[in-house]
Design a protein around this motif. Structure first.
Motif, PDB file in Angstrom:
ATOM      1  N   ASP A 168       0.544  -0.699   0.100  1.00 19.81           N
ATOM      2  CA  ASP A 168       0.444  -0.308  -0.191  1.00 19.81           C
ATOM      3  C   ASP A 168       0.525   1.406  -0.039  1.00 19.81           C
TER       4      ASP A 168
ATOM      5  N   SER B  77       0.979   3.632  -3.267  1.00 18.34           N
ATOM      6  CA  SER B  77       0.320   5.649  -3.130  1.00 18.34           C
ATOM      7  C   SER B  77       1.402   6.538  -3.179  1.00 18.34           C
TER       8      SER B  77
ATOM      9  N   ARG C 157       3.450   4.728  -7.987  1.00 18.51           N
ATOM     10  CA  ARG C 157       2.071   5.060  -7.917  1.00 18.51           C
ATOM     11  C   ARG C 157       1.650   5.231  -9.169  1.00 18.51           C
TER      12      ARG C 157
END
Length: 329
Positions: A98, A102, A106
């Motif tokens: 994650d 992010s 990305r």
């Protein structure tokens, strides 16, 4: 984005995709080669194993027992009810994925994930022409270009425009200051270990002295766990605040131990528990000969064994030597 990997019917492979397998493997290799992907070496092996098994159509093998034995080297009598190693490492791996997608990853067009509640991987394909997030400094670009320009109308016009650029830049920087400048990548939450004094089971003077010595040796051994912050909890100390409030987002553990001498045997019982939930992560005992040898050597041996077991659970075994790598407060 559209999900292209979902579990299928029980009699089919659990991992399906409209993206060619080779593209998935290429995305995996690119992810594992990126130093900005903050995952431990064994969690990188974890990710590679479940992805290769899924691509090979063996999704039904991706279970806690198989992962524990083939990835983490557990014995064939592994029991997930008493050893939560797979659940713990899966949580860490999900967080690392994650954070990567992010942040530095990305712009990746294929994103690999480990859905909660299972270990079969999934991935998403994003359009290649998806625009990246706009920079907060985008408004300054025309101002910087304006500052480099030289007006053909002379120095007077140039000075006027330069002054306007300075004023506008001051306003923009003022707004950024009030809102907060974009932060760089945040460091990984620090692991905190809270250690309580070793408790002598009886009131014998020998046990009390041994408990004090073991407490000191255990403090020293735990500080050698790299990157861990060690918190000393003195006897009769008031209750500490909730770990999430006191120590931030990092994981917090409690270490407790007892010492008992029965005839010629010295028994030390210890446990490591989650300070937030109270869940016991691991507990064990050691029996040693109490009749001969150096008391200090026995205390150091016990403390080093406990610290090594705890460090192995956190994938950061204690460093060797007399220096302390952790922080004690």
């Amino acid at each position: 984005m559209h999900n292209v990997a979902q579990p299928s019917k029980p009699d089919e492979d659990e991992f399906t995709s409209r993206v060619p397998d080779e593209e998935v493997r290429t995305a995996l290799e690119r992810l594992l080669a990126d130093s900005r992907f903050r995952a431990s070496e064994r969690n990188r092996r974890f990710l590679r194993f479940v992805l290769e098994e899924a691509l090979a159509g063996r999704g039904d093998r991706i279970k806690s027992y198989i992962i524990a034995v083939e990835v983490f080297g557990r014995s064939v009598d592994f029991d997930a009810e008493t050893d939560p190693i797979v659940r713990i490492e899966a949580t860490r791996l999900r967080a690392a994925l994650d954070t990567y997608y992010s942040g530095p990853g990305r712009e990746e067009t294929i994103r690999i994930s480990l859905p909660k509640g299972r270990y079969v991987p999934a991935f998403e394909a994003t359009p290649a022409d998806e625009d990246p997030a706009p920079s907060q400094f985008e408004p300054l670009k025309p101002l910087l270009a304006l500052g480099r320009a030289r007006s053909a109308r002379g120095l007077r016009h140039y000075a006027v425009w330069s002054m306007a650029a300075i004023v506008l830049a001051s306003v923009v920087f003022g707004m950024l200051f009030l809102r907060g400048f974009p932060s760089r990548s945040s460091p990984e939450p620090q692991t905190t270990i809270r250690i309580s004094p070793t408790v002598a089971v009886t009131s014998q003077a020998t046990e009390s002295l041994g408990a004090q010595g073991l407490t000191q040796s255990l403090q020293l051994a735990l500080t050698r766990i790299r990157g861990a912050r060690i918190i000393w909890v003195p006897p009769n100390a008031p209750a500490l605040a909730t770990p999430s409030d006191e120590f931030g987002a990092g994981k917090t553990y409690d270490v407790a131990s007892t010492l008992r001498i029965d005839r010629d045997t010295l028994r030390v019982v210890w446990r490591l528990s989650d300070a937030t939930t109270g869940e016991i992560i691991q507990a064990d005992f050691m029996d040693l000969d109490a009749t001969g040898g150096s008391t200090i050597a026995v205390e150091d041996q016990v403390a080093q064994t406990i610290a090594s077991r705890i460090g192995a659970l956190m994938d950061t075994p204690p460093s060797k030597g007399k220096g302390a790598a952790g922080q004690v407060r």
